[in-house]
Design an enzyme around this catalytic site. Structure first.
Site, PDB file in Angstrom:
ATOM      1  N   GLU A 292     -10.220   8.593  -9.760  1.00 44.61           N
ATOM      2  CA  GLU A 292      -9.323   8.428  -8.681  1.00 44.61           C
ATOM      3  C   GLU A 292      -8.098   7.582  -9.157  1.00 44.61           C
ATOM      4  O   GLU A 292      -7.911   6.376  -8.523  1.00 44.61           O
ATOM      5  CB  GLU A 292      -9.607   8.094  -7.238  1.00 44.61           C
ATOM      6  CG  GLU A 292     -10.657   8.946  -6.755  1.00 44.61           C
ATOM      7  CD  GLU A 292     -11.634   8.456  -5.679  1.00 44.61           C
ATOM      8  OE1 GLU A 292     -12.043   9.146  -4.870  1.00 44.61           O
ATOM      9  OE2 GLU A 292     -11.460   7.052  -5.347  1.00 44.61           O
ATOM     10  N   ARG A 295      -2.585   3.548  -9.371  1.00 50.15           N
ATOM     11  CA  ARG A 295      -1.561   2.642  -9.966  1.00 50.15           C
ATOM     12  C   ARG A 295      -1.511   2.985 -11.494  1.00 50.15           C
ATOM     13  O   ARG A 295      -0.392   2.898 -12.156  1.00 50.15           O
ATOM     14  CB  ARG A 295      -2.291   1.367  -9.797  1.00 50.15           C
ATOM     15  CG  ARG A 295      -1.523   0.010 -10.402  1.00 50.15           C
ATOM     16  CD  ARG A 295      -2.455  -1.458 -10.693  1.00 50.15           C
ATOM     17  NE  ARG A 295      -3.435  -1.437  -9.827  1.00 50.15           N
ATOM     18  CZ  ARG A 295      -3.068  -2.117  -8.770  1.00 50.15           C
ATOM     19  NH1 ARG A 295      -1.970  -3.377  -8.601  1.00 50.15           N
ATOM     20  NH2 ARG A 295      -4.043  -2.425  -7.610  1.00 50.15           N
ATOM     21  N   CYS A 363      13.467 -14.132   5.403  1.00 51.86           N
ATOM     22  CA  CYS A 363      13.427 -15.592   5.879  1.00 51.86           C
ATOM     23  C   CYS A 363      12.111 -16.153   5.742  1.00 51.86           C
ATOM     24  O   CYS A 363      11.472 -16.172   6.807  1.00 51.86           O
ATOM     25  CB  CYS A 363      14.098 -15.684   7.384  1.00 51.86           C
ATOM     26  SG  CYS A 363      14.287 -17.183   7.863  1.00 51.86           S
ATOM     27  N   GLU A 364      11.574 -16.115   4.506  1.00 48.61           N
ATOM     28  CA  GLU A 364      10.291 -16.781   4.378  1.00 48.61           C
ATOM     29  C   GLU A 364      10.201 -17.508   3.019  1.00 48.61           C
ATOM     30  O   GLU A 364      10.712 -17.137   2.049  1.00 48.61           O
ATOM     31  CB  GLU A 364       9.209 -15.417   4.301  1.00 48.61           C
ATOM     32  CG  GLU A 364       8.858 -14.922   5.392  1.00 48.61           C
ATOM     33  CD  GLU A 364       8.248 -15.619   6.414  1.00 48.61           C
ATOM     34  OE1 GLU A 364       7.357 -16.591   5.774  1.00 48.61           O
ATOM     35  OE2 GLU A 364       8.117 -15.364   7.392  1.00 48.61           O
TER      36      GLU A 364
END
Length: 436
Positions: A292, A295, A363-364
């Site tokens: 499977e 990626r 905003c992190e």
């Protein structure tokens, strides 16, 4: 010229190319952030798995793990390459059906399948359900009676107790996992006895998945050893011989110079050899081998293009360079501390003069794509290309800060095609309701 360690050339303008096209022109045409995939590379990666099985004369199925990147166009490419398909939700199954993917080549996974998902799968005649827990068995029995369907093909997912050398969040084959039946505590055998002669179920064999981004074959071999230890017991006690052995995926790709993945054919060759040794020992027919890859089919085929905006220099500490995307289009650096390499796409041949940190616009404080990147002199409006973003970028994108999802473009042999439209702000609020 080819960028070091990456299969992307630079043209005579000093611009990065992908699939025979100038990335600067692609950004001008489609805007940024922009996911770009080289389809010829997707095909090459898929064929490296399929052709190795064919070369060695082993019955096999190569199922694309669509969670890595699912879209109608991507699944059409998978269909063209005669891959099977893994789905883990109604949404992924729906996408596959909209892509006209052959239902008999679809496998349904998931640790918490709903009755609706199983019903949708059975109604559409998909090829296999991977049973993950006892609740799955109950639901299949219920849906089978409702629909009047019998002999539903299933595999049993087991956890062989193998800890792969990877990030702890993506280790799935060890004993303490939310996935599968444990081989060590007897749950797998209990489930086997429930399914072996079940009137609704055709029990085809075992499935395991030991993790992701794996660079060696030893873990897969140990997992095969554990599976066959159980199968040997079931052969003696219950005269059971598996039709299928699914050894999962997780084959690693290169993100940075620290990564040294094996050629894909090596994974296949060594998996086959491990299975053959056990088959000969047990004196049973060779099962069909399923794998499977997700990626490893799409990861290194994709890049993400960003436009550089603000820059902040903190003397003696670091220089922040911000782009018009970030954790909303690639959560992996924040989630896994994943590392990437990149290049200034419109200045790919310019001499390196600086080291900067690439920040996203969310905003992190944790919205950082790359902490230390060597770059030439850069300006506002330059184009950044981040490599190996083909897997788990678009598929894990979010609307944090109400940022619309980026567009996806496929390129192949000098042609480009928009395959996922860029979202608008209207798309972002389309499901909102008023409260007045």
């Amino acid at each position: 010229m080819v960028i070091e360690h990456h299969p992307f050339p630079v043209n005579d303008k000093g611009h990065l190319e992908i699939g025979g096209l100038d990335t600067v022109k692609l950004a001008e045409k489609y805007g940024t952030p922009l996911y770009v995939y080289d389809v010829s590379m997707i095909r090459k990666n898929a064929r490296s798995f399929v052709d190795t099985f064919k070369k060695l004369g082993v019955r096999a199925k190569v199922a694309y793990a669509s969670k890595a990147f699912s879209s109608i166009a991507m699944l059409q490419v998978a269909k063209q390459e005669k891959l099977c398909l893994d789905v883990v939700s109604e949404g992924e199954l729906y996408t596959a059906l909209k892509a006209d993917f052959p239902a008999e080549s679809i496998h349904l996974h998931g640790n918490n399948k709903s009755q609706e998902e199983i019903s949708m799968a059975i109604q559409n005649g998909i090829g296999c359900i991977v049973v993950d827990n006892f609740h799955d068995i109950e639901l299949i029995e219920t849906v089978s009676k409702q629909l009047g369907k019998k002999d539903i093909d299933v595999l049993m997912r087991v956890t062989p107790g193998v800890e792969s050398h990877t990030h702890e969040y993506i280790m799935t084959g060890n004993e303490d996992s939310k996935f599968g039946f444990d081989l060590q505590n007897g749950q797998a055998e209990e489930a086997f006895k429930l399914m072996q002669h079940h009137e609704a179920i055709h029990f085809k064999g075992l499935h395991c998945h030991i993790g992701s981004q794996i660079f060696e074959t030893e873990g897969f071999k140990i997992a095969a050893d554990m599976l066959f230890k159980e199968l040997a017991k079931w052969k003696d006690l219950y005269d059971y011989i598996p039709e299928v052995l699914n050894l999962g995926g997780g084959f690693g790709i290169r993100y940075t110079k620290e990564d040294n993945p094996l050629p894909y054919n090596v994974y296949v060759e060594e998996l086959i050899e491990a299975v053959k040794q056990h088959v000969e020992t047990l004196n049973i027919p060779m099962p069909e081998i399923w794998i499977e890859p997700g990626r490893s089919i799409v990861g290194n085929t994709g890049i993400t293009l960003y436009t550089i905006g603000s820059m902040k220099n903190i003397p003696g500490i670091r220089k922040y360079v911000s782009v018009d995307g970030g954790m909303t289009d690639n959560i992996r650096p924040a989630l896994y501390q994943a590392k990437y390499e990149a290049v200034i796409a419109n200045k790919a041949t310019k001499p390196i003069t600086d080291t900067v940190s690439i920040a996203g616009k969310s905003c992190e404080s944790g919205d950082m794509l790359i902490w230390d990147l060597s770059v030439p002199d850069i300006d506002h409006g330059d184009l950044l290309a981040v490599f190996s973003t083909g897997a788990y970028s678009y598929s894990m994108a979010s609307h944090y800060n109400r940022i619309p999802n980026a567009a996806v473009v496929f390129v192949e042999n000098g042609s480009d095609k928009l395959v996922v439209k860029r979202e608008t702000y209207k798309d972002v609020v389309k499901n909102d309701l008023t409260y007045e």
